[in-house]
Design a protein around this motif. Structure first.
Motif, mmCIF file in Angstrom:
data_model
loop_
_atom_site.group_PDB
_atom_site.id
_atom_site.type_symbol
_atom_site.label_atom_id
_atom_site.label_comp_id
_atom_site.label_asym_id
_atom_site.label_seq_id
_atom_site.Cartn_x
_atom_site.Cartn_y
_atom_site.Cartn_z
ATOM 1 N N THR A 162 -26.983 -78.780 -23.894
ATOM 2 C CA THR A 162 -27.708 -78.666 -24.920
ATOM 3 C C THR A 162 -26.798 -77.739 -26.341
ATOM 4 O O THR A 162 -26.155 -77.895 -26.201
ATOM 5 C CB THR A 162 -28.271 -77.105 -24.394
ATOM 6 O OG1 THR A 162 -27.451 -76.200 -24.231
ATOM 7 C CG2 THR A 162 -29.356 -77.213 -23.081
ATOM 8 N N LYS A 163 -27.738 -77.784 -27.326
ATOM 9 C CA LYS A 163 -27.184 -77.198 -28.485
ATOM 10 C C LYS A 163 -26.717 -75.749 -29.042
ATOM 11 O O LYS A 163 -25.801 -75.649 -29.592
ATOM 12 C CB LYS A 163 -28.922 -76.539 -29.521
ATOM 13 C CG LYS A 163 -28.638 -76.775 -31.189
ATOM 14 C CD LYS A 163 -30.050 -76.179 -31.877
ATOM 15 C CE LYS A 163 -29.462 -75.828 -33.087
ATOM 16 N NZ LYS A 163 -28.904 -74.529 -33.506
ATOM 17 N N ASP A 164 -27.536 -74.880 -27.960
ATOM 18 C CA ASP A 164 -26.636 -73.809 -27.362
ATOM 19 C C ASP A 164 -25.350 -73.913 -26.688
ATOM 20 O O ASP A 164 -23.878 -73.562 -26.860
ATOM 21 C CB ASP A 164 -27.216 -72.962 -26.172
ATOM 22 C CG ASP A 164 -28.635 -72.348 -26.655
ATOM 23 O OD1 ASP A 164 -28.923 -72.164 -28.193
ATOM 24 O OD2 ASP A 164 -29.630 -71.764 -25.666
ATOM 25 N N TRP A 166 -23.397 -76.325 -27.462
ATOM 26 C CA TRP A 166 -22.518 -77.269 -28.604
ATOM 27 C C TRP A 166 -22.020 -76.536 -29.712
ATOM 28 O O TRP A 166 -21.049 -76.448 -30.340
ATOM 29 C CB TRP A 166 -23.360 -78.009 -29.533
ATOM 30 C CG TRP A 166 -23.126 -79.504 -28.603
ATOM 31 C CD1 TRP A 166 -24.567 -80.169 -27.857
ATOM 32 C CD2 TRP A 166 -22.289 -81.278 -28.972
ATOM 33 N NE1 TRP A 166 -23.907 -81.621 -27.558
ATOM 34 C CE2 TRP A 166 -22.021 -81.564 -28.148
ATOM 35 C CE3 TRP A 166 -20.779 -79.793 -28.965
ATOM 36 C CZ2 TRP A 166 -21.474 -82.706 -27.646
ATOM 37 C CZ3 TRP A 166 -19.741 -81.339 -29.163
ATOM 38 C CH2 TRP A 166 -20.634 -82.752 -27.726
ATOM 39 N N GLU A 167 -22.861 -75.188 -29.602
ATOM 40 C CA GLU A 167 -22.371 -74.041 -30.564
ATOM 41 C C GLU A 167 -21.099 -73.428 -30.144
ATOM 42 O O GLU A 167 -20.018 -72.272 -30.326
ATOM 43 C CB GLU A 167 -23.173 -72.761 -30.692
ATOM 44 C CG GLU A 167 -24.905 -73.455 -31.401
ATOM 45 C CD GLU A 167 -25.833 -73.074 -31.699
ATOM 46 O OE1 GLU A 167 -26.203 -71.563 -31.233
ATOM 47 O OE2 GLU A 167 -26.591 -73.108 -31.940
ATOM 48 N N LYS A 168 -20.935 -73.208 -28.959
ATOM 49 C CA LYS A 168 -19.354 -73.365 -28.637
ATOM 50 C C LYS A 168 -18.381 -74.049 -28.889
ATOM 51 O O LYS A 168 -16.369 -72.755 -28.984
ATOM 52 C CB LYS A 168 -19.666 -72.462 -26.867
ATOM 53 C CG LYS A 168 -20.290 -71.839 -26.656
ATOM 54 C CD LYS A 168 -20.456 -72.057 -25.028
ATOM 55 C CE LYS A 168 -21.867 -70.520 -24.039
ATOM 56 N NZ LYS A 168 -20.534 -69.243 -24.173
ATOM 57 N N HIS A 170 -15.701 -74.982 -31.640
ATOM 58 C CA HIS A 170 -15.076 -74.576 -33.179
ATOM 59 C C HIS A 170 -14.340 -76.149 -33.843
ATOM 60 O O HIS A 170 -13.651 -75.840 -32.567
ATOM 61 C CB HIS A 170 -15.207 -72.984 -33.184
ATOM 62 C CG HIS A 170 -16.075 -72.052 -32.660
ATOM 63 N ND1 HIS A 170 -16.977 -71.652 -33.183
ATOM 64 C CD2 HIS A 170 -15.852 -71.942 -31.291
ATOM 65 C CE1 HIS A 170 -17.434 -70.831 -32.733
ATOM 66 N NE2 HIS A 170 -16.687 -70.589 -31.558
ATOM 67 N N ARG A 171 -14.437 -76.471 -34.406
ATOM 68 C CA ARG A 171 -12.933 -77.123 -35.257
ATOM 69 C C ARG A 171 -12.683 -76.833 -35.982
ATOM 70 O O ARG A 171 -13.459 -76.022 -37.427
ATOM 71 C CB ARG A 171 -13.945 -78.561 -35.760
ATOM 72 C CG ARG A 171 -15.140 -79.047 -34.790
ATOM 73 C CD ARG A 171 -15.555 -80.905 -34.840
ATOM 74 N NE ARG A 171 -15.886 -81.281 -34.152
ATOM 75 C CZ ARG A 171 -15.856 -81.777 -33.090
ATOM 76 N NH1 ARG A 171 -14.533 -83.048 -34.025
ATOM 77 N NH2 ARG A 171 -17.261 -82.644 -32.936
ATOM 78 N N TYR A 174 -12.341 -70.493 -35.418
ATOM 79 C CA TYR A 174 -13.168 -69.875 -34.839
ATOM 80 C C TYR A 174 -14.311 -70.342 -36.232
ATOM 81 O O TYR A 174 -13.677 -69.412 -37.208
ATOM 82 C CB TYR A 174 -13.367 -69.031 -34.548
ATOM 83 C CG TYR A 174 -14.718 -68.469 -33.739
ATOM 84 C CD1 TYR A 174 -14.150 -68.575 -32.677
ATOM 85 C CD2 TYR A 174 -15.170 -67.735 -33.743
ATOM 86 C CE1 TYR A 174 -15.754 -68.282 -31.833
ATOM 87 C CE2 TYR A 174 -15.784 -66.915 -33.368
ATOM 88 C CZ TYR A 174 -16.183 -67.751 -32.544
ATOM 89 O OH TYR A 174 -17.029 -66.518 -31.942
ATOM 90 N N GLY A 175 -15.764 -70.512 -35.900
ATOM 91 C CA GLY A 175 -17.233 -69.968 -36.753
ATOM 92 C C GLY A 175 -17.532 -71.474 -37.930
ATOM 93 O O GLY A 175 -18.103 -71.369 -38.478
ATOM 94 N N SER A 176 -16.360 -72.546 -37.248
ATOM 95 C CA SER A 176 -17.190 -73.090 -38.466
ATOM 96 C C SER A 176 -17.976 -74.738 -37.518
ATOM 97 O O SER A 176 -18.005 -74.487 -36.279
ATOM 98 C CB SER A 176 -15.692 -74.336 -38.575
ATOM 99 O OG SER A 176 -14.307 -74.904 -37.145
#
Length: 176
Positions: A162-164, A166-168, A170-171, A174-176
């Protein structure tokens, strides 16, 4: 089926039918564990296969909660390791557990990872101490987990990324 599809279909199964897990499937599940990657190929782990209904019922008491499915399981694989062989025994055992979990799913066998390390039994003992007394493994062997096995009572819907989730990801930072 490709590996990603298999991973989507792998679900923890806690309710089993009366049907036995075939010896062929059980051996394939064990082979998946035996072929697991291990730091420096040390392979500190060993597996105890339990199929006795009486022992499986006793094993259900190995955790204060979270092991009841063993009462209905047709088999269990207890993964232990000689902690004197390597400091990454927990990681090595986790790979064994994950590989067996995936193989079980690929065969249509239900399975559930029952964490044992750092857990308490239904009594006063640790899960490790309880299972050591019951199954007789040596003091220098440490418990990682138990994999319960049985034919699933129900087939659950595949998991989705899920989108949630994918939010885990980071590229670069962190935070990107």
């Amino acid at each position: 089926m490709d590996l990603l599809e298999l991973m989507k279909q792998r679900r923890s199964v806690r309710s089993y039918t009366c049907e036995m897990v075939s010896e062929e499937d059980l051996n394939k599940i064990l082979m998946a564990g035996l072929l697991s990657a291990s730091g420096r190929a040390i392979r500190p782990w060993e597996m105890i296969v339990v199929q006795s209904p009486d022992t499986l019922c006793k094993m259900a008491e190995s955790r204060d909660h979270g092991a009841r499915m063993l009462e209905g399981a047709k088999a269990a694989v207890v993964v232990i390791a000689d902690e004197t062989k390597t400091d990454v025994w927990t990681e090595d055992c986790s790979i064994v557990m994950a590989n067996m979990h995936l193989m079980a799913s690929s065969l249509g066998v239900g399975s559930c990872w029952i964490q044992g390390r750092l857990r308490k039994s239904a009594g006063e003992d640790s899960t490790e101490g309880y299972l050591r007394k019951l199954l007789g493994f040596p003091e220098n062997y440490r418990l990682e987990a138990t994999l319960s096995l049985g034919m699933p009572e129900e087939i659950k819907e595949p998991a989705e990324v899920t989108k949630d989730l994918w939010e885990k990801v980071h590229r670069e930072v962190y935070g990107s």
